[in-house]
Design an enzyme around this catalytic site. Structure first.
Site, PDB file in Angstrom:
ATOM      1  CG  ASP A 187       8.226  18.111   3.664  1.00  0.00           C
ATOM      2  OD1 ASP A 187       8.095  19.245   3.156  1.00  0.00           O
ATOM      3  OD2 ASP A 187       8.294  17.926   4.886  1.00  0.00           O
TER       4      ASP A 187
ATOM      5  CD  GLU B 250       4.768  20.485   2.145  1.00  0.00           C
ATOM      6  OE1 GLU B 250       5.058  21.374   2.958  1.00  0.00           O
ATOM      7  OE2 GLU B 250       4.414  19.338   2.484  1.00  0.00           O
TER       8      GLU B 250
ATOM      9  CG  ASP C  10      10.380  16.868   8.492  1.00  0.00           C
ATOM     10  OD1 ASP C  10      10.073  17.979   8.031  1.00  0.00           O
ATOM     11  OD2 ASP C  10      10.781  16.685   9.661  1.00  0.00           O
TER      12      ASP C  10
END
Length: 186
Positions: free
Chosen positions: A11, A71, A144
């Site tokens: 991410d 992502e 996260d």
């Protein structure tokens, strides 16, 4: 023969980069690690990009992932934030491409849908579902890291499916799939 592979999920972010690793044996996934790279204390955006690249290379060299799931940045109201996220994603992708590791990009909605069945799920819902599925004892303070892990799990759920997201197996594949972006003259 039982297929075995390691998937690194990322991410990307310039404040916090979350990441998670899973090992796939046959059709089962096993939790390996989740963590984050905290970049809040750095003011220099270019230094942050360098640290993202170096940490991604370190993860690759340490764990030897067979594939990377990342992502994709989402379009928000702040164009500057989107630009910074895109740069963070780009340097993480460049690290993987430099080691010739196939990369697949997933939208945040696709990741949430794969994990929870709801493309509009909250970070907390995604984290709780991962905690249940992977039998994690504790969740990290910042989610996260679970978002990075969610990208890896989403990729596991999509293994063998067509049209899962944008995939790149190396620089040559990236150039072939993005001719207008690469061959543009200044």
């Amino acid at each position: 023969m039982v297929r075995e592979c390691i998937i690194l999920g990322i991410d990307p972010g310039t404040t916090i980069m979350g990441f998670g690793l899973i090992k796939v044996v046959g059709n089962q996934m096993q939790f390996m690690q989740l963590n984050e790279l905290d970049l809040k204390k750095y003011d220099d955006h270019y230094l942050k990009l360098k640290l993202i690249f170096e940490r991604t290379i370190e993860l690759i060299d340490t764990h030897n992932p067979d594939e990377i799931a990342i992502e994709a940045p989402f379009f928000g109201k702040n164009v500057q934030s989107m630009l910074k996220l895109g740069r963070a994603q780009g340097v993480a992708m460049a690290a993987g491409l430099s080691r010739e590791i196939p990369i697949t990009e997933y939208s945040p909605k696709k990741i949430k849908m794969a994990i929870t069945g709801n493309g509009n799920a909250s970070k907390e819902q995604v984290a709780k579902m991962l905690q249940n599925v992977l039998e994690l004892k504790m969740l990290p303070k910042n989610l996260d890291a679970t978002d990075g892990l969610a990208a890896a799990v989403c990729h596991f759920y999509n293994l063998g499916k067509e049209n899962v997201g944008k995939s790149y197996s190396g620089w040559t594949a990236f150039v072939k799939q993005n001719p207008k972006k690469v061959n543009r003259k200044s």
